[in-house]
Design an enzyme around this catalytic site. Structure first.
Site, PDB file in Angstrom:
ATOM      1  N   ARG A  97       0.940  -1.210   0.102  1.00 28.75           N
ATOM      2  CA  ARG A  97      -0.064  -0.282  -0.020  1.00 28.75           C
ATOM      3  C   ARG A  97       0.914   1.563  -0.175  1.00 28.75           C
ATOM      4  O   ARG A  97       2.083   1.114   0.348  1.00 28.75           O
ATOM      5  CB  ARG A  97      -0.912   0.057   1.948  1.00 28.75           C
ATOM      6  CG  ARG A  97      -1.253   1.281   1.391  1.00 28.75           C
ATOM      7  CD  ARG A  97      -2.513   1.007   2.592  1.00 28.75           C
ATOM      8  NE  ARG A  97      -3.924  -0.156   1.788  1.00 28.75           N
ATOM      9  CZ  ARG A  97      -5.470   0.892   2.782  1.00 28.75           C
ATOM     10  NH1 ARG A  97      -5.904   0.628   3.366  1.00 28.75           N
ATOM     11  NH2 ARG A  97      -6.173  -0.545   2.318  1.00 28.75           N
ATOM     12  N   HIS A 124      -7.417   0.265  -6.513  1.00 29.15           N
ATOM     13  CA  HIS A 124      -7.716  -0.592  -5.269  1.00 29.15           C
ATOM     14  C   HIS A 124      -8.227  -1.405  -5.883  1.00 29.15           C
ATOM     15  O   HIS A 124      -9.480  -2.314  -5.476  1.00 29.15           O
ATOM     16  CB  HIS A 124      -8.487   0.649  -4.201  1.00 29.15           C
ATOM     17  CG  HIS A 124      -8.500  -0.074  -2.368  1.00 29.15           C
ATOM     18  ND1 HIS A 124      -8.033  -0.787  -2.494  1.00 29.15           N
ATOM     19  CD2 HIS A 124      -9.088  -0.083  -1.361  1.00 29.15           C
ATOM     20  CE1 HIS A 124      -7.647  -1.758  -1.144  1.00 29.15           C
ATOM     21  NE2 HIS A 124      -8.665  -0.986  -0.767  1.00 29.15           N
ATOM     22  N   GLN A 127      -9.684  -4.309  -3.657  1.00 24.86           N
ATOM     23  CA  GLN A 127     -11.087  -3.544  -2.951  1.00 24.86           C
ATOM     24  C   GLN A 127     -12.785  -3.723  -4.233  1.00 24.86           C
ATOM     25  O   GLN A 127     -13.823  -3.904  -3.630  1.00 24.86           O
ATOM     26  CB  GLN A 127     -11.136  -2.088  -2.609  1.00 24.86           C
ATOM     27  CG  GLN A 127     -12.665  -1.572  -1.715  1.00 24.86           C
ATOM     28  CD  GLN A 127     -12.575  -1.599  -0.669  1.00 24.86           C
ATOM     29  OE1 GLN A 127     -12.641  -2.598  -0.102  1.00 24.86           O
ATOM     30  NE2 GLN A 127     -14.244  -2.684  -0.993  1.00 24.86           N
ATOM     31  N   ASP A 215     -17.447   6.409  -1.056  1.00 24.94           N
ATOM     32  CA  ASP A 215     -16.131   6.448  -0.638  1.00 24.94           C
ATOM     33  C   ASP A 215     -16.268   8.132   0.005  1.00 24.94           C
ATOM     34  O   ASP A 215     -16.477   9.023  -0.350  1.00 24.94           O
ATOM     35  CB  ASP A 215     -15.472   6.230  -1.348  1.00 24.94           C
ATOM     36  CG  ASP A 215     -13.869   6.040  -0.987  1.00 24.94           C
ATOM     37  OD1 ASP A 215     -14.091   5.830  -0.143  1.00 24.94           O
ATOM     38  OD2 ASP A 215     -12.734   6.225  -1.723  1.00 24.94           O
ATOM     39  N   CYS A 254     -16.282   1.040   0.647  1.00 22.88           N
ATOM     40  CA  CYS A 254     -15.333   0.215   1.415  1.00 22.88           C
ATOM     41  C   CYS A 254     -14.687   0.266   2.503  1.00 22.88           C
ATOM     42  O   CYS A 254     -14.112  -0.530   2.349  1.00 22.88           O
ATOM     43  CB  CYS A 254     -14.301   1.185   0.255  1.00 22.88           C
ATOM     44  SG  CYS A 254     -13.556   2.490   0.026  1.00 22.88           S
ATOM     45  N   ARG A 282     -13.505  -8.761   1.428  1.00 20.47           N
ATOM     46  CA  ARG A 282     -11.809  -8.344   1.213  1.00 20.47           C
ATOM     47  C   ARG A 282     -10.957  -9.908   1.444  1.00 20.47           C
ATOM     48  O   ARG A 282     -10.195  -9.825   0.542  1.00 20.47           O
ATOM     49  CB  ARG A 282     -11.519  -7.490   1.951  1.00 20.47           C
ATOM     50  CG  ARG A 282     -12.217  -5.858   1.422  1.00 20.47           C
ATOM     51  CD  ARG A 282     -12.016  -5.121   0.236  1.00 20.47           C
ATOM     52  NE  ARG A 282     -10.388  -5.501   0.685  1.00 20.47           N
ATOM     53  CZ  ARG A 282      -9.711  -4.857   0.931  1.00 20.47           C
ATOM     54  NH1 ARG A 282     -10.118  -3.234   1.130  1.00 20.47           N
ATOM     55  NH2 ARG A 282      -8.197  -4.724   0.231  1.00 20.47           N
TER      56      ARG A 282
HETATM   57  N1   CP Z   1     -11.160  -0.260   2.502  1.00 17.17           N
HETATM   58  C1   CP Z   1      -9.903  -0.266   2.979  1.00 17.17           C
HETATM   59  O1   CP Z   1      -8.886  -1.062   1.927  1.00 17.17           O
HETATM   60  O2   CP Z   1      -9.852  -0.438   4.085  1.00 17.17           O
HETATM   61  P1   CP Z   1      -8.447  -0.210   5.433  1.00 17.17           P
HETATM   62  O3   CP Z   1      -8.048   1.261   4.779  1.00 17.17           O
HETATM   63  O4   CP Z   1      -9.014  -0.214   6.483  1.00 17.17           O
HETATM   64  O5   CP Z   1      -7.378  -1.396   4.643  1.00 17.17           O
HETATM   65  N1  NVA Z   2      -9.956   6.120  -0.883  1.00 20.22           N
HETATM   66  C1  NVA Z   2      -9.437   5.694   0.435  1.00 20.22           C
HETATM   67  C2  NVA Z   2     -10.359   4.100   0.369  1.00 20.22           C
HETATM   68  C3  NVA Z   2      -9.808   4.044   1.741  1.00 20.22           C
HETATM   69  C4  NVA Z   2      -9.299   2.136   1.690  1.00 20.22           C
HETATM   70  C5  NVA Z   2      -8.065   6.359   0.299  1.00 20.22           C
HETATM   71  O1  NVA Z   2      -7.545   6.364  -0.186  1.00 20.22           O
HETATM   72  O2  NVA Z   2      -8.114   6.891   1.834  1.00 20.22           O
END
Ligand code: CP
Ligand code: NVA
Length: 297
Positions: A97, A124, A127, A215, A254, A282
């Site tokens: 990430r 993502h 997701q 989101d 999400c 997930r």
């Molecule tokens: N939806 C998602 O990726 O959640 P987290 O940021 O908690 O991993």
């Molecule tokens: N769009 C959000 C998703 C978190 C899972 C972010 O990038 O923070």
């Protein structure tokens, strides 16, 4: 060597196959990671992604190692390439990430082990796989279903549009001016054969929708823009009035959610919300991806 940085690294048929693998009983996937490690690199916080990834590795017989950027210092302590080369000495896969999607591309370009995107500024995909599994489980199929996405055309929206389109659904998106998909995004969707319907107002996007999705308005890394974004997204909150325009729709998000901002508490905590089965999926999503990457390896 396969990598999963975005849904369009797959063919539509491969995405279908991943959905089947995700729905299969976990024990039927065997232990393709037995005796092997998976590097789980996080340069941003996570609840769902970290826990689902670590548990999927365990279920596939492997050992996850959680690594923060404080330790590896991508492009500060050493280059992304040297971090990738190092982790590939010990691990069967690098899951990461990151803030900058190009870091994933640079690690993947080494072609030493598969690289999996656990969320970047661009996409993502894990997701999105969980999202389409959820739609299939709740509505029978994604094909011909209308997914109305209300809000920021961000990483989650990009991957969702590709996944929904790949499986024959219709993605409609409505965002305030300046927060919609760019011309580059539209070109990429078109190159993937994915049609996109852009609606100016949420009211136009929601009519006859099967799924309403939103989101956060401020993604990780955009905190300095929060006040400006709160103002820009006024009128784009998914509340009872908007859900009333899609009376048969389920609601997805999400997570993490901001009640009173992109979604009303009564919607996300209400009878049409499926956000907890979605979060649970997930685990099936990353398990399917890791099993697919390591089948026969
Ligand atoms: N939806 C998602 O990726 O959640 P987290 O940021 O908690 O991993
Ligand atoms: N769009 C959000 C998703 C978190 C899972 C972010 O990038 O923070």
């Amino acid at each position: 060597m396969r990598h999963l940085l975005e849904i369009d690294d797959l063919t539509p048929g491969e995405l279908e196959h991943l959905c089947e693998l995700a729905l299969a009983p976990p024990e039927s996937l065997g232990a393709p990671l037995a005796g092997r490690g998976v590097a789980c690199v996080f340069t941003k916080p996570s609840a769902r992604t970290r826990n689902s990834t670590e548990m999927a590795v365990v279920q596939l017989g492997g050992h996850p190692v959680y690594i923060t950027n404080d330790e590896v210092g991508i492009d500060t302590r050493e280059s992304a390439e040297d971090v990738g080369r190092t982790l590939a000495c010990y691990h069967a896969t690098i899951c990461a990430r990151v803030h900058d999607h190009r870091v994933l591309e640079r690690m993947a370009a080494l072609d030493l082990v598969p690289v999996v995107n656990l969320l970047s500024d661009a996409g993502h995909p894990l997701q999105a796989i969980a999202d389409v599994i959820t739609i299939r489980a709740e509505l029978g199929s994604v094909k011909d279903r209308v997914v109305a996405y209300v809000g920021d055309a961000n990483n989650v929206a990009r991957s969702l549009a590709l996944a929904v389109g790949y499986l024959g659904g219709e993605m409609r998106i409505t965002s305030p001016p300046g927060y919609g998909f760019s011309a580059t995004d539209a070109d990429r969707l078109a190159a993937a054969g994915v049609p996109l319907v852009v609606a100016e107002r949420p009211e136009d996007a929601l009519r006859a929708a099967d799924v309403v999705y939103t989101d956060t308005w401020t993604s990780m890394g955009q905190e300095a823009e929060r006040e400006q974004r709160l103002r820009a997204f006024e009128g784009f909150s998914v509340d009872e009035r908007l859900m009333g325009l899609a009376p048969a729709a389920i609601f997805l998000h999400c997570l993490p959610a901001h009640r009173g901002e992109e979604v009303a508490a009564s919607v996300i905590d209400g009878g049409r919300s499926r956000v907890w089965p979605q979060a649970a999926n997930r685990l099936a999503s990353i398990r399917a991806v890791l099993a697919w990457l390591h089948q026969g390896s």
